[in-house]
Structure formats: C-alpha cells, structure tokens
Scaffold this motif. Structure first.
Motif, PDB file in Angstrom:
ATOM      1  N   VAL A 137     -22.652  35.226  -4.990  1.00 38.78           N
ATOM      2  CA  VAL A 137     -21.679  35.324  -6.084  1.00 38.78           C
ATOM      3  C   VAL A 137     -21.238  36.776  -6.267  1.00 38.78           C
ATOM      4  CG1 VAL A 137     -21.385  35.094  -8.587  1.00 38.78           C
ATOM      5  CG2 VAL A 137     -22.458  33.263  -7.269  1.00 38.78           C
ATOM      6  N   GLY A 138     -22.178  37.694  -6.199  1.00 42.18           N
ATOM      7  CA  GLY A 138     -21.844  39.113  -6.351  1.00 42.18           C
ATOM      8  C   GLY A 138     -20.900  39.607  -5.273  1.00 42.18           C
ATOM      9  N   LYS A 139     -21.154  39.222  -4.022  1.00 44.41           N
ATOM     10  CA  LYS A 139     -20.270  39.645  -2.929  1.00 44.41           C
ATOM     11  C   LYS A 139     -18.875  39.050  -3.084  1.00 44.41           C
ATOM     12  CE  LYS A 139     -23.852  40.721   0.368  1.00 44.41           C
ATOM     13  NZ  LYS A 139     -24.688  40.262   1.463  1.00 44.41           N
ATOM     14  N   LEU A 140     -18.795  37.803  -3.508  1.00 44.28           N
ATOM     15  CA  LEU A 140     -17.481  37.194  -3.749  1.00 44.28           C
ATOM     16  C   LEU A 140     -16.746  37.900  -4.889  1.00 44.28           C
ATOM     17  CD1 LEU A 140     -18.369  33.413  -3.381  1.00 44.28           C
ATOM     18  CD2 LEU A 140     -16.899  34.767  -1.866  1.00 44.28           C
ATOM     19  N   ARG A 141     -17.469  38.211  -5.961  1.00 44.87           N
ATOM     20  CA  ARG A 141     -16.845  38.918  -7.098  1.00 44.87           C
ATOM     21  C   ARG A 141     -16.364  40.305  -6.675  1.00 44.87           C
ATOM     22  NH1 ARG A 141     -20.717  39.528 -11.627  1.00 44.87           N
ATOM     23  NH2 ARG A 141     -18.912  40.358 -12.693  1.00 44.87           N
ATOM     24  N   LEU A 142     -17.155  41.004  -5.839  1.00 46.80           N
ATOM     25  CA  LEU A 142     -16.759  42.326  -5.354  1.00 46.80           C
ATOM     26  C   LEU A 142     -15.492  42.217  -4.507  1.00 46.80           C
ATOM     27  CD1 LEU A 142     -17.451  45.342  -5.149  1.00 46.80           C
ATOM     28  CD2 LEU A 142     -18.786  44.794  -3.104  1.00 46.80           C
ATOM     29  N   LYS A 143     -15.442  41.243  -3.617  1.00 51.50           N
ATOM     30  CA  LYS A 143     -14.265  41.030  -2.774  1.00 51.50           C
ATOM     31  C   LYS A 143     -13.026  40.763  -3.629  1.00 51.50           C
ATOM     32  CE  LYS A 143     -12.624  38.118   1.059  1.00 51.50           C
ATOM     33  NZ  LYS A 143     -11.267  38.023   0.617  1.00 51.50           N
ATOM     34  N   LEU A 144     -13.176  39.879  -4.623  1.00 54.26           N
ATOM     35  CA  LEU A 144     -12.035  39.583  -5.496  1.00 54.26           C
ATOM     36  C   LEU A 144     -11.590  40.807  -6.285  1.00 54.26           C
ATOM     37  CD1 LEU A 144     -13.039  36.045  -6.803  1.00 54.26           C
ATOM     38  CD2 LEU A 144     -11.128  36.616  -5.277  1.00 54.26           C
ATOM     39  N   SER A 145     -12.534  41.597  -6.772  1.00 57.35           N
ATOM     40  CA  SER A 145     -12.155  42.790  -7.540  1.00 57.35           C
ATOM     41  C   SER A 145     -11.446  43.812  -6.652  1.00 57.35           C
ATOM     42  CB  SER A 145     -13.378  43.405  -8.224  1.00 57.35           C
ATOM     43  OG  SER A 145     -14.215  44.044  -7.288  1.00 57.35           O
ATOM     44  N   MET A 146     -11.863  43.901  -5.384  1.00 56.59           N
ATOM     45  CA  MET A 146     -11.202  44.829  -4.463  1.00 56.59           C
ATOM     46  C   MET A 146      -9.788  44.337  -4.137  1.00 56.59           C
ATOM     47  SD  MET A 146     -14.482  45.726  -2.042  1.00 56.59           S
ATOM     48  CE  MET A 146     -13.498  46.399  -0.732  1.00 56.59           C
ATOM     49  N   GLU A 147      -9.622  43.011  -3.977  1.00 57.12           N
ATOM     50  CA  GLU A 147      -8.284  42.462  -3.707  1.00 57.12           C
ATOM     51  C   GLU A 147      -7.339  42.682  -4.873  1.00 57.12           C
ATOM     52  OE1 GLU A 147      -8.916  38.372  -2.687  1.00 57.12           O
ATOM     53  OE2 GLU A 147      -9.610  38.857  -0.679  1.00 57.12           O
ATOM     54  N   ASN A 148      -7.861  42.609  -6.106  1.00 57.30           N
ATOM     55  CA  ASN A 148      -7.036  42.784  -7.299  1.00 57.30           C
ATOM     56  C   ASN A 148      -6.633  44.232  -7.517  1.00 57.30           C
ATOM     57  OD1 ASN A 148      -7.018  40.068  -7.899  1.00 57.30           O
ATOM     58  ND2 ASN A 148      -8.809  40.184  -9.215  1.00 57.30           N
ATOM     59  N   GLN A 149      -7.329  45.179  -6.870  1.00 63.25           N
ATOM     60  CA  GLN A 149      -7.008  46.598  -7.027  1.00 63.25           C
ATOM     61  C   GLN A 149      -5.927  47.056  -6.067  1.00 63.25           C
ATOM     62  OE1 GLN A 149     -10.634  48.830  -6.708  1.00 63.25           O
ATOM     63  NE2 GLN A 149     -11.474  48.002  -8.584  1.00 63.25           N
ATOM     64  N   THR A 150      -5.624  46.246  -5.058  1.00 61.61           N
ATOM     65  CA  THR A 150      -4.629  46.677  -4.063  1.00 61.61           C
ATOM     66  C   THR A 150      -3.252  46.199  -4.422  1.00 61.61           C
ATOM     67  OG1 THR A 150      -5.057  44.755  -2.664  1.00 61.61           O
ATOM     68  CG2 THR A 150      -6.263  46.787  -2.167  1.00 61.61           C
TER      69      THR A 150
END
Length: 79
Positions: free
Chosen positions: A66-79
C-alpha cells in the motif's frame, strides 16, 4: 515521504477464505497501530524503513504494498 500503518487483527482473519465465507459468512475486526512502514525517494531511489521486521504478523507486507502504491500515486500527481 509516505507512512503506512501496520494493523492488528483481533478476529476473523481467515474468514476471507472461500470455503469458509460461502458456508458461514465473514467478518473481521482489526485496527491500525502507530507502528508502520515508511517509503521515501532519496537520490532517485525508493528507501523503505519498517518499524518491525516483515513476517511479524502485523500486516507488514500489505502495508509495504500500500505504501509503495501511495508513493507512486503521489509522485504521478506532482508531475
């Protein structure tokens, strides 16, 4: 940085098994706790820190996923 809590299951952890819930139904009582896993990006690498070792029975592998998925989503939302 993403922090995901571990969980403690008080009962019902096996009621997600098809053989059981089809015959008896299912219910789970669980709670998150203050221990967990942290994921952060450092020098273009994902660094993961667990408060307790995986295999402890506190849902560490689920919290890790869950943490890795949340990190991926947060990185996608920053671009």
């Amino acid at each position: 940085m993403i922090r995901t809590p571990y969980r403690i299951s008080f009962f019902g952890g096996s009621t997600d098994r098809r053989e059981w819930y089809r015959q008896h139904g299912g219910a789970v009582l669980a709670s998150s706790i203050s221990l967990g896993v942290t994921h952060e990006v450092v020098a273009c690498k994902i660094v993961t820190t667990h408060d307790v070792p995986p295999g402890s029975g506190l849902g560490a592998s689920s919290a890790d996923t869950v943490g890795k998925l949340r990190l991926k989503l947060s990185m996608e939302n920053q671009t």
